[in-house]
Each structure stands twice: as structure tokens, then as C-alpha cells.
Motif scaffolding. Structure first.
Motif, PDB file in Angstrom:
ATOM      1  N   TRP A  60      42.078  10.413   4.528  1.00 15.46           N
ATOM      2  CA  TRP A  60      41.031   9.540   5.534  1.00 15.46           C
ATOM      3  C   TRP A  60      41.973   8.390   6.200  1.00 15.46           C
ATOM      4  CZ3 TRP A  60      38.963   4.463   4.742  1.00 15.46           C
ATOM      5  CH2 TRP A  60      37.833   4.337   5.590  1.00 15.46           C
ATOM      6  N   ARG A  67      43.008   7.552  10.034  1.00 15.10           N
ATOM      7  CA  ARG A  67      42.320   6.175  10.884  1.00 15.10           C
ATOM      8  C   ARG A  67      43.723   5.537  11.600  1.00 15.10           C
ATOM      9  NH1 ARG A  67      37.039   5.060  10.349  1.00 15.10           N
ATOM     10  NH2 ARG A  67      37.253   2.710  10.079  1.00 15.10           N
ATOM     11  N   ASP A  96      45.134   7.423  14.326  1.00 16.83           N
ATOM     12  CA  ASP A  96      44.260   7.496  15.666  1.00 16.83           C
ATOM     13  C   ASP A  96      44.283   6.174  16.143  1.00 16.83           C
ATOM     14  OD1 ASP A  96      43.621   9.868  14.820  1.00 16.83           O
ATOM     15  OD2 ASP A  96      41.635   9.360  14.099  1.00 16.83           O
ATOM     16  N   THR A 136      48.423  -2.126  10.134  1.00 12.73           N
ATOM     17  CA  THR A 136      47.065  -2.835  10.962  1.00 12.73           C
ATOM     18  C   THR A 136      47.134  -4.149  11.024  1.00 12.73           C
ATOM     19  OG1 THR A 136      46.190  -3.147   8.661  1.00 12.73           O
ATOM     20  CG2 THR A 136      45.644  -1.226   9.539  1.00 12.73           C
ATOM     21  N   PRO A 162      41.451  -0.084  12.420  1.00 12.83           N
ATOM     22  CA  PRO A 162      40.471   0.368  11.723  1.00 12.83           C
ATOM     23  C   PRO A 162      40.289  -0.291  10.405  1.00 12.83           C
ATOM     24  CG  PRO A 162      42.425   1.953  11.565  1.00 12.83           C
ATOM     25  CD  PRO A 162      42.542   0.680  12.363  1.00 12.83           C
ATOM     26  N   LEU A 189      40.133   0.066   6.596  1.00 12.69           N
ATOM     27  CA  LEU A 189      40.585   0.554   5.673  1.00 12.69           C
ATOM     28  C   LEU A 189      40.481   0.491   4.273  1.00 12.69           C
ATOM     29  CD1 LEU A 189      44.234   1.183   7.142  1.00 12.69           C
ATOM     30  CD2 LEU A 189      42.439   2.785   7.490  1.00 12.69           C
ATOM     31  N   LYS A 205      33.182   9.470   7.984  1.00 11.82           N
ATOM     32  CA  LYS A 205      33.213   8.985   9.247  1.00 11.82           C
ATOM     33  C   LYS A 205      34.741   8.600   9.518  1.00 11.82           C
ATOM     34  CE  LYS A 205      31.790   4.297  11.298  1.00 11.82           C
ATOM     35  NZ  LYS A 205      30.981   3.312  11.051  1.00 11.82           N
ATOM     36  N   PRO A 206      34.914   9.049  10.758  1.00 18.10           N
ATOM     37  CA  PRO A 206      36.271   9.047  11.183  1.00 18.10           C
ATOM     38  C   PRO A 206      36.618   7.572  11.258  1.00 18.10           C
ATOM     39  CG  PRO A 206      35.051   9.962  13.005  1.00 18.10           C
ATOM     40  CD  PRO A 206      34.116   9.491  11.759  1.00 18.10           C
TER      41      PRO A 206
END
Length: 169
Positions: free
Chosen positions: A16, A20, A23, A144, A155, A157, A168-169
Motif C-alpha cells: 500500500w 502511494r 504514484d 516524501t 501521500p 503514509l 484507499k489509494p
């Protein structure tokens, strides 16, 4: 919680969180993606390659096959962004099935391997597997921070966020 359930959850979180971050990184121009932004492995690209080396070419092989490959921690195993993205996603997805394959007595045993310096090592199996997932969390955090410094959105995390929103993406 038993070890299999716990580590399967960490493997799911790894998939996951990796997705994220990848992306978010896709939006970066190549110059920013490859620029030295002060990370330990210099660029976001260098850090993602390090994750490929560490998680998938070293630790996965040590856990799955019991061998210790020789590869530099800063090796650029995948120069192409799209292929690196795909390999990281595929690699993250391999951990849960591997965890499911471990026999119950393995969790209280050791992981015996050879370090990058050629020294024999024997560490607690479960704690060393925890290291693998913690290592990924550490480097995703660096990425990040770099995204933020580059003026890009990053995102959420946190593991707790994953627990609240696992699909949830």
C-alpha cells in the motif's frame, strides 16, 4: 496477534505505502526525480533503486532462498523509471505469499546469512523481517520529505492511516 497475521499485515502495508509513494513520484519531472536532493542515496531515483536492492535483491532472497547475493547497496539495478516502478510494486507483492509459506517454528529461529562485508551473521528471524519493513518505511519517509522540498504533494503514509483506509489509494 500471531506472527503470520502480524507480518502479513506489514506486507500489505508495504504494498500500500509503496504504491502511494510511487504514484506521487510519477508526477515529478525527470530532472527533479534524478536530482541530488540530499538523501542518503542522493536522488529519489537513487533511493528507489536502493529499496529495490535492499528489499528485493538482498533481504527477499535471504529469506526465500537462504542465500546472500553480492550487490552494492547503491547499485542502480533499474535505470528506467517505469520499469523500476513496476519492479518495486511486483517485489512488494511477493512478501505476503512468502510469509504465508514459513513454518511455525521458523518465527522463533534465526536468519543466517552473509553480510555485505562477507561476514557470517545470525539474527532473530522475526526481528530481522521487521527490519525489512521498517527499512522501507524509513526510505519512503525520506522520499516524501524530498517531494515536499520539491514543492510536490506527498501521500499520507502513517500505518494508522493504512489501518483506517486499507483500500484507499
Amino acid at each position: 496477534m500471531d506472527a503470520v497475521a502480524h507480518f502479513t499485515q506489514l506486507a500489505r502495508y508495504n504494498v500500500w505505502a509503496t504504491a502511494r509513494v510511487l504514484d506521487a513520484v510519477r508526477a515529478l519531472p525527470d530532472g527533479d526525480y534524478r536530482r541530488d536532493v540530499g538523501l542518503f542515496y542522493k536522488s529519489i531515483h537513487g533511493t528507489l533503486n536502493h529499496l529495490l536492492v535492499g528489499e528485493h535483491h538482498l533481504w527477499f532472497v535471504r529469506f526465500a532462498e537462504g542465500i546472500s547475493p553480492k550487490v552494492a547497496l547503491d547499485a542502480e539495478l533499474e535505470p528506467d523509471r517505469a520499469r523500476l516502478d513496476a519492479r518495486l510494486r511486483e517485489g512488494a507483492a511477493r512478501w505476503a505469499p512468502l510469509i504465508a509459506s514459513f513454518k511455525p517454528d521458523r518465527w522463533n529461529g534465526t536468519l543466517d546469512y552473509t553480510t555485505m562485508r562477507g561476514t557470517a551473521a545470525s539474527l532473530p528471524f522475526a526481528a530481522t523481517l521487521a527490519h525489512v519493513f521498517n527499512h522501507g518505511t524509513h526510505h519512503r519517509g525520506q522520499i516524501t520529505a524530498a517531494l515536499t522540498a520539491l514543492g510536490q504533494p506527498c501521500p499520507e503514509l502513517d500505518f494508522v492511516y493504512f489501518l483506517q483506509n486499507p483500500t484507499k489509494p
